[in-house]
Design an enzyme around this catalytic site. Sequence first.
Site, PDB file in Angstrom:
ATOM      1  N   HIS A 117       0.636  -1.131   0.114  1.00 40.39           N
ATOM      2  CA  HIS A 117      -0.149  -0.005  -0.022  1.00 40.39           C
ATOM      3  C   HIS A 117       0.879   1.190   0.017  1.00 40.39           C
ATOM      4  O   HIS A 117       2.125   1.193   0.478  1.00 40.39           O
ATOM      5  CB  HIS A 117      -0.999  -0.056   1.327  1.00 40.39           C
ATOM      6  CG  HIS A 117      -1.955   0.760   1.113  1.00 40.39           C
ATOM      7  ND1 HIS A 117      -2.036   2.099   1.425  1.00 40.39           N
ATOM      8  CD2 HIS A 117      -3.409   0.633   0.537  1.00 40.39           C
ATOM      9  CE1 HIS A 117      -3.020   2.733   1.124  1.00 40.39           C
ATOM     10  NE2 HIS A 117      -4.004   1.741   0.641  1.00 40.39           N
ATOM     11  N   ASP A 126      -8.066  -5.034  -0.190  1.00 40.73           N
ATOM     12  CA  ASP A 126      -8.340  -5.716  -1.312  1.00 40.73           C
ATOM     13  C   ASP A 126      -8.355  -7.116  -1.256  1.00 40.73           C
ATOM     14  O   ASP A 126      -8.667  -8.047  -1.657  1.00 40.73           O
ATOM     15  CB  ASP A 126      -8.189  -5.406  -2.356  1.00 40.73           C
ATOM     16  CG  ASP A 126      -8.719  -3.802  -2.929  1.00 40.73           C
ATOM     17  OD1 ASP A 126      -9.854  -3.713  -2.623  1.00 40.73           O
ATOM     18  OD2 ASP A 126      -7.805  -3.103  -3.559  1.00 40.73           O
TER      19      ASP A 126
HETATM   20  N1  CMC Z   1       3.953  -7.474  -5.100  1.00 41.90           N
HETATM   21  C1  CMC Z   1       5.407  -7.763  -5.150  1.00 41.90           C
HETATM   22  N2  CMC Z   1       6.090  -6.460  -4.886  1.00 41.90           N
HETATM   23  C2  CMC Z   1       5.672  -5.450  -4.524  1.00 41.90           C
HETATM   24  C3  CMC Z   1       4.236  -5.202  -4.324  1.00 41.90           C
HETATM   25  C4  CMC Z   1       3.322  -6.584  -4.636  1.00 41.90           C
HETATM   26  N3  CMC Z   1       1.952  -6.491  -4.552  1.00 41.90           N
HETATM   27  N4  CMC Z   1       3.867  -4.026  -4.222  1.00 41.90           N
HETATM   28  C5  CMC Z   1       5.164  -3.426  -4.124  1.00 41.90           C
HETATM   29  N5  CMC Z   1       6.364  -4.406  -4.469  1.00 41.90           N
HETATM   30  C6  CMC Z   1       7.546  -3.839  -4.520  1.00 41.90           C
HETATM   31  C7  CMC Z   1       7.933  -3.216  -5.879  1.00 41.90           C
HETATM   32  O1  CMC Z   1       8.247  -4.052  -6.767  1.00 41.90           O
HETATM   33  C8  CMC Z   1       9.099  -2.222  -5.124  1.00 41.90           C
HETATM   34  O2  CMC Z   1      10.118  -3.028  -5.249  1.00 41.90           O
HETATM   35  P1  CMC Z   1      11.634  -2.249  -5.372  1.00 41.90           P
HETATM   36  O3  CMC Z   1      11.597  -1.469  -4.371  1.00 41.90           O
HETATM   37  O4  CMC Z   1      12.525  -3.543  -5.083  1.00 41.90           O
HETATM   38  O5  CMC Z   1      11.457  -1.791  -6.840  1.00 41.90           O
HETATM   39  C9  CMC Z   1       8.493  -1.956  -3.798  1.00 41.90           C
HETATM   40  O6  CMC Z   1       7.675  -3.177  -3.425  1.00 41.90           O
HETATM   41  C10 CMC Z   1       7.896  -0.566  -3.656  1.00 41.90           C
HETATM   42  O7  CMC Z   1       6.739  -0.608  -4.506  1.00 41.90           O
HETATM   43  P2  CMC Z   1       6.159   0.587  -5.249  1.00 41.90           P
HETATM   44  O8  CMC Z   1       5.234   0.310  -6.545  1.00 41.90           O
HETATM   45  O9  CMC Z   1       7.283   1.399  -5.363  1.00 41.90           O
HETATM   46  O10 CMC Z   1       4.986   1.215  -4.185  1.00 41.90           O
HETATM   47  P3  CMC Z   1       3.897   2.031  -4.321  1.00 41.90           P
HETATM   48  O11 CMC Z   1       3.711   2.867  -3.007  1.00 41.90           O
HETATM   49  O12 CMC Z   1       4.255   2.969  -5.729  1.00 41.90           O
HETATM   50  O13 CMC Z   1       2.737   1.117  -4.889  1.00 41.90           O
HETATM   51  C11 CMC Z   1       0.752  -0.448  -4.828  1.00 41.90           C
HETATM   52  C12 CMC Z   1       1.483   0.819  -3.844  1.00 41.90           C
HETATM   53  C13 CMC Z   1      -0.452  -0.617  -3.814  1.00 41.90           C
HETATM   54  C14 CMC Z   1       0.350   0.058  -6.050  1.00 41.90           C
HETATM   55  C15 CMC Z   1       1.662  -1.498  -4.815  1.00 41.90           C
HETATM   56  O14 CMC Z   1       2.056  -2.061  -3.579  1.00 41.90           O
HETATM   57  C16 CMC Z   1       0.862  -2.835  -5.727  1.00 41.90           C
HETATM   58  O15 CMC Z   1       0.988  -2.564  -6.946  1.00 41.90           O
HETATM   59  N6  CMC Z   1       0.232  -3.725  -4.943  1.00 41.90           N
HETATM   60  C17 CMC Z   1      -0.454  -4.784  -5.633  1.00 41.90           C
HETATM   61  C18 CMC Z   1      -1.901  -3.972  -6.090  1.00 41.90           C
HETATM   62  C19 CMC Z   1      -2.983  -3.602  -5.051  1.00 41.90           C
HETATM   63  O16 CMC Z   1      -3.197  -4.602  -4.252  1.00 41.90           O
HETATM   64  N7  CMC Z   1      -3.529  -2.496  -5.050  1.00 41.90           N
HETATM   65  C20 CMC Z   1      -4.659  -2.161  -4.084  1.00 41.90           C
HETATM   66  C21 CMC Z   1      -4.307  -1.118  -3.130  1.00 41.90           C
HETATM   67  S1  CMC Z   1      -5.339  -0.957  -1.669  1.00 41.90           S
HETATM   68  C22 CMC Z   1      -6.961  -0.519  -2.240  1.00 41.90           C
HETATM   69  C23 CMC Z   1      -6.689   0.969  -2.678  1.00 41.90           C
HETATM   70  O17 CMC Z   1      -6.791   1.647  -1.648  1.00 41.90           O
HETATM   71  O18 CMC Z   1      -6.511   1.453  -3.740  1.00 41.90           O
END
Ligand code: CMC
Length: 428
Positions: free
Chosen positions: A307, A364
């Site tokens: 998140h 989710d």
């Molecule tokens: N599975 C594997 N690796 C992950 C995941 C995941 N679900 N989420 C983040 N990472 C890794 C990412 O690859 C990165 O790694 P590195 O530092 O080595 O490059 C690190 O963790 C940080 O990730 P980020 O994408 O920079 O983080 P963000 O804050 O931009 O993204 C997120 C947050 C929710 C989009 C992401 O965690 C994600 O894609 N999760 C899966 C989709 C999901 O469940 N979304 C629902 C969010 S809750 C409902 C809402 O409020 O929308």
Amino acid sequence: MSKTAELIIDGKSYMLPIIEGTEGEKAIDIGNLLETAGVTTLDFGYKNTGATKSAITFLDGDKGILRYRGYSIEDLAAKSTFLEVSYLLIYGELPTQEQLTKFSNDIKTHTLVHEDIKKILDGFPSSAHPMGVLASLFCSQTAFYPESLDPNRSSEGVYLSIIRSLAKMPTFAAWSYKNVIGHPVNYPDNSLEYSSRFLKMLFAHPAAEYDVDPVIADALDKLLILHADHEQNCSTSTVRIVGSSKASIYSSISAGINALWGPLHGGANQEVIVMLENIKKDGGDTDKWINKAKDKNSGFRLMGFGHRVYKNFDPRAKIIKKAADDVMTKLGINDPVLEIAQKLEEVALRDPYFIERKLYPNVDFYSGIIYRALGIPVDMFTVMFAMGRLPGWIAQWKELRENKEPIGRPRQLYIGQTLRPYVELKKR
Ligand code: CMC
């Protein structure tokens, strides 16, 4: 005494005001930086950029705190109803019994939608996703109520648009699905309360009467409360930015529905179930899928994990996990997908990759499982999220309007070509 931060650029010092929120959060006001220092700020994905001052929702991602108007999400989920929470978010205070009765009756007066909506539905192919249909139907309200386009609408007019939005959302949501599966739509039954009314419109059909199960209606009401607001997330920021151009409430919310649809935001609840089903079909080897999620070349992420703001746990996920267990027990459901979800969670929470990156199950992860237990079709999961988020979007749209906030317009750092002479077509 007011606090300031000092910024030094090329040896020259600039004093920037520090603004403090009611929970002690601090923000550096860089609003005049371009004017005074000739520089802008760069923050991809607005990871650390406050776009507004808001009095609606407080969230502390490190401590796992979520509060609507000062009330804890745990208290609201346990003791309140979705309509009460909607009133709280939109008007700032919990309603008295009299205020709640009026609010609920006003909503009941507007649950019907214009019959021409059926003609719009007829235009969609059966391959349409209900989220796309929902966004279109919501935006179509600008045509049925053109007075909503007036940016200087009276507060009575705005009240009517708010009531209409809340009243028609369950009708639109249920009709979006009925249309996709080719069933006749059901009209709202105003003898029922909000969540029950929606369930009956979704499940009843001429060949089978549908009696709303109170266990299912209560669980749905709780889920809607948990989704009702989440401060400046992707869809809410979209609603605010569209609203800042003085677009109508219906078009602003329609934009929010579209933003929510993506798999990284609200669309994740549908993706979680798709992922769990795939793991089950593949033999249920959770380690294999965890490794895939860790492999950056695979393009696969563990849906329902991670998140942007919660870095220890998502308080909504905690409540939903418990609610999912309760509902499964009460309804006597034994879902093998739940077992895979639990295994996945256990493995991920022990794995250094997920620990180091602070990736925990989000709202989710378990909401998909509970929706499945309630019999909600998978394509409707994100629609359920939209139904829950509606009062939050409304409250944020209203706050923006009342604060007379300027049009949203971020800056950029240009990295393209510098000036070059035009080359005529025949010489290229
Ligand atoms: N599975 C594997 N690796 C992950 C995941 C995941 N679900 N989420 C983040 N990472 C890794 C990412 O690859 C990165 O790694 P590195 O530092 O080595 O490059 C690190 O963790 C940080 O990730 P980020 O994408 O920079 O983080 P963000 O804050 O931009 O993204 C997120 C947050 C929710 C989009 C992401 O965690 C994600 O894609 N999760 C899966 C989709 C999901 O469940 N979304 C629902 C969010 S809750 C409902 C809402 O409020 O929308």
